[in-house]
Design a protein around this motif. Structure first.
Motif: not given
Length: 255
Positions: A39-67
């Motif tokens: 109601r008061t903000h432009t909200v952007v909500g991404p889903d991580y790999p393997g969640s929602g409609d984002t395909p699962r990652s074939a490699t381990p996730l790294e915090l730098d890359a996700v951020a």
């Protein structure tokens, strides 16, 4: 790692980027407060790999890359600068985004978070990870036991308790193994003193999965951070959405 995370964009106004938890989704973790925030903000909500409609990652996730990818999603959605509302694992993502992209991030709200897992949390992560390879309903029972606040759990009828377990077992995202492994690797303690934006830490006071002591450690490590406590287990969005929304709104109104 999969790039171009699937995401939602809602509302208008100042930017607010959402960073969800391990084994979660934007809808699952922020659904009860998303409409109000939009109601008061432009909200952007991404889903991580393997969640929602984002395909699962074939490699381990790294915090730098996700951020970095969350920040890229926000900028691609038209947000030049934005606050970040992180939940659980998302608090570590938010801290890393703020330290890697200081010109973009205007404020942090860190809910049910941690700078590193303590021994209790590590044991829970080990059980969570092992159960992902087996009976999903047993995993759902474990997560319900660990993550639900005592008061909320006691209020459930036997039927409601079993329904909650069934719903959680059906919800577990495919990318959960990578999410849990990422949680185990988190250590943002050395970064906290360098956070230079207004920060609110929201401790889930009845949390048996991520201890409120870990939220207090986050707040103590970030210069000038505010600390608020909400009487809820780890699933604050399911147990106390109005209280969560109230503290978030008060902070956003000042920052």
């Amino acid at each position: 790692m999969t790039k171009h995370f699937a995401h939602v964009v809602r509302g208008s106004g100042p930017g607010l980027l959402l960073a969800h938890g391990a084994g979660g989704t934007v809808a699952g973790n922020f659904g009860p407060i998303l409409d109000d925030l939009a109601r008061t903000h432009t909200v952007v909500g991404p889903d991580y790999p393997g969640s929602g409609d984002t395909p699962r990652s074939a490699t381990p996730l790294e915090l730098d890359a996700v951020a970095d990818e969350l920040v890229a999603v926000a900028t691609d959605a038209g947000l030049d600068r934005f606050a970040i509302l992180g939940y659980s694992l998302g608090t570590a993502v938010a801290v890393r985004a703020a330290t890697r992209h200081p010109g973009r991030v205007t404020a942090l709200i860190l809910t049910a978070g941690f700078a590193h897992p303590d021994n209790r949390m590590r044991l829970a992560l080990d059980v969570w990870r092992e159960l992902l390879d087996g009976d999903r309903r047993l995993l759902a029972k474990f997560l319900t036991l660990a993550a639900t606040g005592e008061r909320h759990l006691a209020s459930l009828s036997a039927e409601a308790r079993e329904k909650a377990v069934d719903e959680l077992a059906a919800f577990i995202p495919a990318g959960s193994p990578e999410h849990v492994d990422l949680v185990s690797s988190v250590d943002t303690r050395a970064e906290l003193a360098g956070i230079a934006v207004p920060t609110l830490v929201v401790a889930t006071a009845l949390d048996g999965l991520v201890s409120p002591a870990l939220s207090r450690e986050l707040a103590a490590g970030i210069p000038g951070a505010e600390l608020a406590e909400v009487a809820a287990g780890h699933d604050i969005g399911g147990e106390a959405p109005a209280d969560w929304l109230a503290v978030v709104r008060r902070f956003l109104g000042r920052s």
